[in-house]
Design a protein around this motif. Sequence first.
Motif, short mmCIF file in Angstrom:
data_model
loop_
_atom_site.label_atom_id
_atom_site.label_comp_id
_atom_site.label_asym_id
_atom_site.label_seq_id
_atom_site.Cartn_x
_atom_site.Cartn_y
_atom_site.Cartn_z
N ALA A 85 0.84 -1.20 0.00
CA ALA A 85 0.00 0.00 0.00
C ALA A 85 0.87 1.25 0.00
CB ALA A 85 -0.93 -0.01 1.21
N ALA A 86 1.93 1.22 0.83
CA ALA A 86 2.81 2.39 0.92
C ALA A 86 3.52 2.61 -0.41
CB ALA A 86 3.83 2.19 2.05
N ARG A 87 4.04 1.54 -0.99
CA ARG A 87 4.75 1.69 -2.26
C ARG A 87 3.81 2.12 -3.38
NH1 ARG A 87 9.80 -0.39 -2.63
NH2 ARG A 87 10.00 1.30 -4.14
N SER A 88 2.57 1.62 -3.33
CA SER A 88 1.64 1.98 -4.41
C SER A 88 1.28 3.46 -4.35
CB SER A 88 0.37 1.12 -4.34
OG SER A 88 -0.50 1.60 -3.34
N LEU A 89 1.50 4.09 -3.19
CA LEU A 89 1.25 5.53 -3.09
C LEU A 89 2.46 6.33 -3.56
CD1 LEU A 89 -0.50 5.50 0.37
CD2 LEU A 89 -1.56 6.26 -1.76
N GLY A 90 3.52 5.64 -3.93
CA GLY A 90 4.71 6.32 -4.44
C GLY A 90 5.82 6.48 -3.43
N MET A 91 5.62 5.92 -2.23
CA MET A 91 6.70 6.03 -1.23
C MET A 91 7.86 5.14 -1.65
SD MET A 91 4.99 6.04 2.52
CE MET A 91 3.27 6.47 2.68
N SER A 92 9.08 5.61 -1.32
CA SER A 92 10.25 4.77 -1.57
C SER A 92 10.32 3.71 -0.47
CB SER A 92 11.51 5.63 -1.54
OG SER A 92 11.68 6.15 -0.23
N GLN B 113 11.19 5.27 2.86
CA GLN B 113 10.05 6.03 3.39
C GLN B 113 8.99 5.10 3.97
OE1 GLN B 113 9.01 8.24 -0.11
NE2 GLN B 113 10.11 10.08 0.54
N HIS C 158 7.93 5.23 7.86
CA HIS C 158 6.61 5.74 8.26
C HIS C 158 5.57 4.66 8.52
CE1 HIS C 158 7.73 9.90 7.54
NE2 HIS C 158 8.26 9.53 6.37
N ASN D 135 1.33 -1.33 -11.89
CA ASN D 135 2.09 -0.37 -11.08
C ASN D 135 3.35 -0.99 -10.49
OD1 ASN D 135 1.11 -1.83 -8.97
ND2 ASN D 135 0.18 -0.12 -7.89
N ASN E 194 8.73 5.45 -8.34
CA ASN E 194 7.97 6.13 -7.29
C ASN E 194 7.11 7.24 -7.88
OD1 ASN E 194 9.13 4.44 -5.40
ND2 ASN E 194 10.79 5.88 -4.95
N ARG F 96 4.19 5.59 -9.73
CA ARG F 96 3.22 4.97 -8.81
C ARG F 96 2.35 6.03 -8.14
NH1 ARG F 96 7.25 0.85 -6.05
NH2 ARG F 96 6.81 -1.04 -7.22
N ALA F 97 2.92 7.19 -7.87
CA ALA F 97 2.13 8.25 -7.25
C ALA F 97 0.98 8.67 -8.16
CB ALA F 97 3.02 9.44 -6.91
N PHE G 104 -7.04 -2.06 -2.61
CA PHE G 104 -6.83 -3.49 -2.40
C PHE G 104 -8.08 -4.15 -1.83
CE2 PHE G 104 -2.84 -1.25 -2.00
CZ PHE G 104 -1.92 -2.03 -2.70
N PHE H 216 -3.28 1.88 7.04
CA PHE H 216 -2.19 1.82 8.01
C PHE H 216 -2.81 1.87 9.40
CE2 PHE H 216 -0.30 4.40 4.38
CZ PHE H 216 0.17 3.26 3.73
N LEU I 246 -0.46 11.23 4.89
CA LEU I 246 0.97 10.85 4.97
C LEU I 246 1.68 10.90 3.61
CD1 LEU I 246 3.34 9.85 6.67
CD2 LEU I 246 2.65 7.53 6.10
N VAL J 184 5.44 12.10 -0.24
CA VAL J 184 5.71 11.90 -1.67
C VAL J 184 5.49 13.18 -2.47
CG1 VAL J 184 5.07 10.59 -3.72
CG2 VAL J 184 5.07 9.47 -1.48
N ARG K 169 -7.49 7.89 0.34
CA ARG K 169 -6.03 7.94 0.46
C ARG K 169 -5.39 7.97 -0.93
NH1 ARG K 169 -3.19 2.93 3.44
NH2 ARG K 169 -3.97 1.83 1.63
#
Lengths: 362, 249
Positions: free
Chosen positions: A265-272, A275, A279, B55, B80, B83-84, B90, B96, B107, B112, B156
Motif C-alpha cells: 500500500a505504501a509503495r503503491s502511493l509512491g513512497m520509496s 520512506q 513511516h 504499477n 515512485n 506509482r504516485a 486493495f 495503516f 501521509l 511523496v 487515500r
Amino acid sequence: MADKPLIPTGPLEIEDGGISFSKRLNEFPWWFVAIILIAIWVFLIIFTKEFLFNISSEFTNVLNADQVTEQLQAEFAANDITLSSNAKITIKDADKKWEIEDGRTNYFIYAEDQSLEVFSWGEYGQAFDFIKIGLKVTIQTALTAYGFALILGLIAGLGRLSSNMFFNNLARLYVELIRGIPILVLIFFIALVGVPAVVDGLNAFGVWLSDKGVAPLAAVFTAFNNQNISMNARAIVALSVTYGAYLAEIFRAGIQSIEHGQMEAARSLGMSYPQAMLHIILPQAVRNVLPALGNDFVAMVKDSSLVSVLAVRDITQVSRLYAGSTFRFREAYVTLATMYLTMTVLLSLLVQALERRLRSND
Amino acid sequence: MTETKDNIIVVKDLYKFFGDVKALNGVNLEVGRGSVVVVIGPSGSGKSTMLRCINWLEKPTSGEIWIDGKLMTSAPKQLNETRAEIGMVFQLFNLFPHLTAMENVTLAQKVVRGRSKEEAKEIAMQQLERVGIPEKADAYPRKLSGGQQQRVAIARSLAMNPKIMLFDEPTSALDPEMIKEVLDVMLDLASEGMTMVCVSHEMGFTRSAADEIIFMDEGLIVEHTTPDGLFNNPQHDRTKLFLSQILQH
Ligand SMILES: Nc1ncnc2c1ncn2[C@@H]1O[C@H](COP(=O)(O)OP(=O)(O)O)[C@@H](O)[C@H]1O
Ligand SMILES: [Mg+2]
C-alpha cells in the motif's frame, strides 16, 4: 496487535466474568510474591543497624556543636574504635539523632532516656554501602550499551531483510557469528582483540591519509590510542556488539510480522522503500516488539555483570573486591544477588505494564 | 512505438511467471484516458497479477508497460513518481492501522508530494467528504467498518491526484450491506471521468459504469468487449460458462 484481523469477524466477545476461585488461586503469582518477600527480607537485614555501645548523654552538646572532642574519641577508644579527629558529624535531629562519618565508616547516635546509643551498619549494611558504588557503572554500562545495541540491531535487522545480497550476507554473518560464541568469550575477544585491532586499523588509515597529505583528517584517525580507551568503554562496545546481534533478530521478526500489504500500500502511493519502512513498517514493528526489546534489556542488565572480568568496577566487580578484602563472602554475594534481583524484577514489572498498555490500546 | 496519446495505459506482451506458475501468458491491453475497464475472470486467472504489474508491485517477467506515454522500468525514482500517479485499492483495504483516517490520507501527500501539513489536511478533508465519511477523520482503522475502511483507502489514493485508479476486488471482503457504499463512490469517480481498471464481479456496477470489459482466463485476455456485448452476445464458451456461473447467484 498485528494478528487481529482488519475485518471484524463477528460480534464482540464478552469476557467471562465468573472465573472460579480455585483457578484464580492457581493463577496467582505466588513465585512473584516470594521474590518480593525475599527482597524485603534481605533489605531489612541490610538496613538493620548494629548496636555498638552507650555513651553518656553529656556528649549531646558536643555532638550538636559538630565537634570531635578528645573525650568523645576516648569514649570510642574505650570500645576499641578509633575515631579520627576530622570525622564529620551531621545533625539529623538536634538533641536526638546524629550521624558521624569517619572515612568510609558511619556511626549513628540516638538519644535514649539516660544515655546516647551508638550504632553502625551491620555486616550486610557495610557490604551494601561498599557495593553500591558500583551501581553507577552497572547502570551506565547497561543503558549506553543498550542504546548502541538498538542502533546496531536495527541496522543489522534491516540488513537481514535487504534484497541487496552483500548487506544481507554481511548482516547474516554478523548475527550468526555473534550468536555462535558465548558472551563471556565475546567480551574478552571484543575488548582485548577487536577494539585494539580496529584502533590499529584506524591509526594505519590515519598514517596513510597523512602520507596522502590530508593532515587535518588524518589527525582524527591517529588520535585514537589503545591506552586511552578505558576498559569501561571496551565493555560497552563488547556488550553493544553482542546484543546488537540479538536485537537484530527481534527487529527482523518484528518487521516480518507486518503484513506484506502494508508495504505494498505504501509503495503503491509512491513512497520509496526507506520512506515506507520509516513511516509505515517500523512504527508498527517496533510496537509489536517492544516487550521483547524490554526483555532483552533485562537480560542485558544481568549480562552486564560479565564485564567484571575486564576489571570494570560494576557491582559484581566491587562485590568481588569487597569479598576478597574482607572475606565476608556471604554478605557480599547475598547483597549483590539481591541488588540484581531487585533491578530485574522492577524492570520486568515495567515491561509487563508496557505490554498491558499496548494490548489495551488495540 | 505505436501508442497514441489517448491510451494512458498500454500493456504489451506481458508475461509473469512465479516459478512454474504462469500467471500471465502474453497480455496485451490498451486503456483509453477516462475509460472504465472492468476485468472479470475465474479465480487464479491472473487478474490481480495484471493489475499489480501495471504499477510494478510485481515485476513483469517480460513485456512492456507504458503509463501516459512513459515506459515503466525498475529505476526507483521513476517508479515512485509513476506509482504516485496510479492509485491502487486493495481487496483487504491495507489501511495503516497505526494512523488515523486523516493521517492515512495525509501521509503520502506530505512524504511523496511534498505538500505542507495544512495543504495535505485540507485535501484529505475534501477527499474524506467525497467518500462520505468526514466525521471519521480522527478514527483509527480498527474503529471503522469494512466499508468505511475501504472508502478511506480510496480517499487515500485520490488525495494523491492520480491519473489512474486500479481496484482489485474492492468489495469482495465486505459484508453485503457495505458493498453499495463503496460501489457508489466508484460510480461517482467513473462519472467524473477517472481512468479506472477494476477487477470486480459486481455486475450491477459493471453494467452502469464499464466502458469496456475484459474476460481473463489462464493468464490471457480471452474476450475484450463492451457490457452490452458481454451480457447479450458473449463470444467464447469459457466466457459463457463463467457468466452463467456468476449470474446464477
Ligand atoms: N506471489 C505469488 N507467488 C506465487 N504464485 C502466485 C503469486 N501471485 C499469484 N500467483 C499465482 O498466479 C496465478 C494468478 O493469480 P492472480 O493474479 O492472483 O489471480 P486472480 O486475481 O485472477 O485470482 C495463480 O495461479 C496464483 O496462484
Ligand atoms: Mg485476485
